[in-house]
Scaffold this active site. Structure first.
Site, PDB file in Angstrom:
ATOM      1  N   LEU A 378       0.815  -1.215   0.000  1.00  0.00           N
ATOM      2  CA  LEU A 378       0.000   0.000   0.000  1.00  0.00           C
ATOM      3  C   LEU A 378       0.843   1.257   0.000  1.00  0.00           C
ATOM      4  O   LEU A 378       0.409   2.305  -0.461  1.00  0.00           O
ATOM      5  CB  LEU A 378      -0.921   0.015   1.232  1.00  0.00           C
ATOM      6  CG  LEU A 378      -2.018  -1.045   1.286  1.00  0.00           C
ATOM      7  CD1 LEU A 378      -2.730  -0.995   2.629  1.00  0.00           C
ATOM      8  CD2 LEU A 378      -3.014  -0.842   0.156  1.00  0.00           C
ATOM      9  N   GLY A 379       2.040   1.173   0.552  1.00  0.00           N
ATOM     10  CA  GLY A 379       2.894   2.350   0.630  1.00  0.00           C
ATOM     11  C   GLY A 379       4.183   2.031   1.344  1.00  0.00           C
ATOM     12  O   GLY A 379       4.349   0.964   1.944  1.00  0.00           O
ATOM     13  N   GLY A 381       7.488   4.105   3.600  1.00  0.00           N
ATOM     14  CA  GLY A 381       8.040   5.316   4.182  1.00  0.00           C
ATOM     15  C   GLY A 381       9.423   5.061   4.724  1.00  0.00           C
ATOM     16  O   GLY A 381      10.055   4.031   4.441  1.00  0.00           O
ATOM     17  N   GLY A 384       9.253   1.816   7.221  1.00  0.00           N
ATOM     18  CA  GLY A 384       8.825   0.486   6.838  1.00  0.00           C
ATOM     19  C   GLY A 384       7.877   0.502   5.664  1.00  0.00           C
ATOM     20  O   GLY A 384       7.654   1.523   5.015  1.00  0.00           O
ATOM     21  N   LYS A 401       1.873  -3.008   8.844  1.00  0.00           N
ATOM     22  CA  LYS A 401       3.103  -2.222   8.711  1.00  0.00           C
ATOM     23  C   LYS A 401       4.290  -3.058   9.171  1.00  0.00           C
ATOM     24  O   LYS A 401       4.340  -3.497  10.317  1.00  0.00           O
ATOM     25  CB  LYS A 401       3.001  -0.935   9.544  1.00  0.00           C
ATOM     26  CG  LYS A 401       4.228  -0.043   9.432  1.00  0.00           C
ATOM     27  CD  LYS A 401       4.009   1.278  10.164  1.00  0.00           C
ATOM     28  CE  LYS A 401       5.200   2.223   9.998  1.00  0.00           C
ATOM     29  NZ  LYS A 401       4.945   3.539  10.649  1.00  0.00           N
ATOM     30  N   ASP A 498       4.559  14.673  11.686  1.00  0.00           N
ATOM     31  CA  ASP A 498       4.659  14.270  10.279  1.00  0.00           C
ATOM     32  C   ASP A 498       3.310  14.417   9.573  1.00  0.00           C
ATOM     33  O   ASP A 498       2.868  13.520   8.862  1.00  0.00           O
ATOM     34  CB  ASP A 498       5.161  12.824  10.177  1.00  0.00           C
ATOM     35  CG  ASP A 498       5.785  12.516   8.816  1.00  0.00           C
ATOM     36  OD1 ASP A 498       6.108  13.469   8.080  1.00  0.00           O
ATOM     37  OD2 ASP A 498       5.949  11.327   8.496  1.00  0.00           O
TER      38      ASP A 498
END
Length: 711
Positions: A378-379, A381, A384, A401, A498
């Protein structure tokens, strides 16, 4: 303990009867644990920054003579009009009930926690003697008892007062002294009666509930169902100063098992009364967050347990004792082997955390994500990778995650995020479902958000429909609510550090859910900042300029990031880009130049065409600039932001000119503006001005300053 875990004899029949019974008991407990459904904890709630009679009667039940009027809940009548004001009582409650405890009535297994904050105004009429009082209540139904005026505060009456069948809990704000009251200016905890179980006189704290001048009281009531603890916080505001934060210490603390008082399904709201003496009892805003408990009774939740297994345990133990003992021994050995593969220190830390959510099995998460397949990513950063997963046994989609920095830093990242978010409960935060630390993997499991992240809708290609204006407005309000909870309503100040579109997730109804607490830090209430030894983390365009000088994160620096989010939502542009915005590399500088020229609406995302509310867009853009103020102290705080977004407070004045600001050198940026840690170079940093200036800084000058910056 050493003897219990010693190697077991190969022949189970040689075990002593005591050991056999112990192993059977352990096995039984293990099976009960495995087949008892562990429901993920989420939060329910609502928020009223102000009140609107044209819409709020849909969700609020006003029991006359209480009304919604003049942007407030008037729990007893206003003085305007031909209305009898003496000897009145009223209630206004949220129409939806909440499940507040779980399990059988004689032995509840779980009591819900809740947080609420509200602003009240109690005013005597024509400077007379006030009476009688206002209360926040938890009631079994929205009904108003007959004859509940005067000292009964809209709670009980002469017949019902003191009866356990009332199932009523209230925090009263009493302005008239009855025989059972300490004075005419106190708060109290009421359980099924207006004779308070605990009272706190307010004169000692400098509070006068019903003065002859306009005073607003901001109240926070926090209830911890796990500790059976209620805390009440209170401040007064005269409107001449900015909204104050929640005090560090409660004004009243009470030990209370709510399950012994209220109905399992109850309602939240307000009650008030007048007597022969009069006052206006108004509520001007109200936020509520309630921990969501599993639906249904304990027996209904366990219907999924295989009946044959339960029956087998009940009648088959004598016949299969030896086999079960062997299985138990084998199970214990396997458990010890798995435990040895884990870090005992980190697992011990996790187990000791209050309110720790579910521990998932690694094999279940591996199966759910198809062995962390790239197609389920999904993404990604700095800390992780997040994978989509499906827990087939629960028919539930999750986001997993997986922390991916080196082993030592990953443990720090994992613990930092988990210890922050495991106690947070708010409807605009991504719910944490659980964790896993096995096979050298560090995993957090979140509820999956079906509409993905905000940046996927704002910075999308032509294949995805443009995010409509109503959704954008709702998203900004949701993020503001979440930030207000972190800064001012949770029992510690939490700095997110963030805030950006990629960390804002959207549920199926496009409600914002703030996520990714990898950089978040909780600080003591008496402290105002958090310093990172390695420098300033974050993403260029969202980092407040003072952070490069001080190396510290504050609530004001979070507000700066929120300002960047507002601008990117309205403008459909990232806050920084290499190609620039008409000569400006920072979106805020470009919007400020349009504001200076009286053309601020030209900043609105062109893909919207004319499908947006002009005045709402103008307010949002000005609020975004106010939050982007280069002087931290000039940025609005979260209570003010929530009020601005609700329309009850005007946007602060935003001057047309923005002072130039020279940032120090920093590490190179990638195309998205990300840095792992921007070095803190306090000695070499400088400003071109300490505040607002009337000197016009030309686009060419600003462009030159941007080109000399680290980008």
């Amino acid at each position: 303990m050493g003897r219990a875990l010693a190697p077991l004899p190969a022949n189970p029949t040689s075990l002593s009867l005591l050991l056999l019974l112990l192993l059977l008991l352990l096995l039984l407990l293990l099976l009960l644990h495995l087949f008892s459904p562990l429901q993920p904890v989420e939060a329910l709630g609502f928020q009223f920054g102000t009140f609107n009679p044209s819409t709020d009667y849909d969700t609020l039940a006003a029991i006359g003579p209480a009304v919604i009027n003049k942007n407030a809940l008037q729990v007893t009548p206003d003085s305007i009009g031909n209305v009898i004001l003496t000897n009145q009582s009223g209630r206004i409650l949220y129409k939806q009930g909440f499940k507040l405890w779980d399990g059988p009535p004689e032995a509840p297994t779980k009591v819900a926690s809740f947080n609420t904050s509200f602003v009240i105004n109690i005013s005597p009429i024509k400077n007379g003697t006030p009476g009688e009082g206002l209360a926040f209540i938890v009631a079994p139904d929205p009904n108003l008892p007959a004859g509940s005026f005067g000292g009964y505060l809209g709670l009980t009456n002469a017949t019902t007062d003191g009866h356990a069948s009332n199932h009523l809990l209230a925090v009263e704000f009493d302005t008239f002294k009855q025989d059972y009251d300490p004075d005419a200016n106190h708060i109290g905890l009421d359980i099924n009666s207006v004779v308070s179980n605990q009272t706190i006189p307010l004169a000692d704290h400098g509070f006068d509930l019903a003065p002859n001048s306009t005073i607003f009281f901001h109240v926070w009531i926090e209830y911890d169902g796990g500790q059976n603890l209620m805390e009440v916080y209170m401040i007064d505001e005269d409107g001449s100063t900015p909204t104050k934060p929640k005090p560090a210490s409660p004004i009243m603390t009470a030990n209370l098992d709510m399950s012994k008082v209220v109905n399992q399904n109850s309602y939240f709201g307000f009650a008030a009364s007048t007597g022969d003496n009069l006052e206006l009892n108004c509520v001007l805003s109200w936020n509520m967050t309630v921990e969501e408990l599993p639906k249904g009774t304990l027996e209904e939740l366990r219907k999924g347990t295989p009946a044959g297994l339960v029956i087998g345990l009940a009648v088959g133990i004598p016949a299969a004792a030896l086999g079960l003992a062997g299985a138990a021994a084998l199970g214990i050995w396997a458990w010890l082997r798995r435990a040895a593969a884990r870090d005992p220190n980190i697992v011990g830390t996790l187990k000791s955390l209050p309110g720790m959510p579910r521990e998932f099995k690694f094999r279940d998460l591996k199966r759910a994500t198809e062995n962390f397949d790239e197609g389920n990513k999904l993404g990604q950063g700095g800390f992780g990778v997040v994978y989509k997963g499906v827990l087939t046994a629960e028919n539930r989609q999750v986001a997993v995650k997986k922390f991916s920095r080196d082993q030592l830093k990953s443990k720090d990242d994992f613990l930092a995020e988990l210890t922050i978010i495991n106690r947070l409960r708010h409807r605009h935060l991504v719910p944490l479902l659980g964790w896993c630390h096995q096979n050298g993997m560090l995993l957090l499991v979140y509820d999956h958000m079906p509409n993905g992240s905000l940046d996927g809708h704002i910075f999308c290609g032509p294949e995805r429909p443009t995010l409509e204006w109503s959704h954008r407005l709702k998203i900004v309000a949701g993020v503001a609510s979440a930030l207000h909870y972190l800064h001012d309503e949770f029992d510690q100040k939490v700095l997110h550090r963030d805030l950006k579109a990629s960390n804002i997730m959207l549920d199926s109804n496009f409600n914002a859910r703030l996520g990714d607490f990898g950089l978040a830090r909780a600080i003591d209430n008496e402290k105002n900042s958090y310093a990172e030894l390695e420098g300033v983390p974050g993403t260029i365009g969202y980092i407040a300029p003072e952070c490069f000088h001080t190396g510290k994160a504050t609530r004001e620096s979070d507000i700066f990031g929120f300002g960047a989010v507002i601008l990117e939502v309205v403008c459909g542009q990232r806050p920084w880009r290499r190609a620039g915005f008409d000569g400006f590399q920072f979106l805020a500088d470009w919007v400020w130049s349009l504001h200076r020229d009286g053309r601020i609406l030209e900043a609105v995302d062109g893909r919207l065409g004319r499908d947006y509310a002009v005045e709402e867009a103008r307010r949002l853009l000005l609020l975004g600039l106010a939050c982007s103020h280069p002087i931290a102290a000039e940025r609005p705080n979260t209570p003010t932001i929530v009020q601005i977004l609700s329309g009850s407070v005007e946007v602060p004045h935003v001057p047309p000119f923005k002072p130039a600001f020279v940032w120090p050198s920093a590490s190179p940026l990638n195309e998205e503006g990300d840095t792992t840690h921007v070095a803190t170079l306090m000695a070499s940093s400088s400003r071109s001005g300490s505040g607002w200036t009337s000197r016009y800084v030309s686009k060419q000058s600003d462009a030159g300053y941007n080109n000399s910056s680290p980008v």
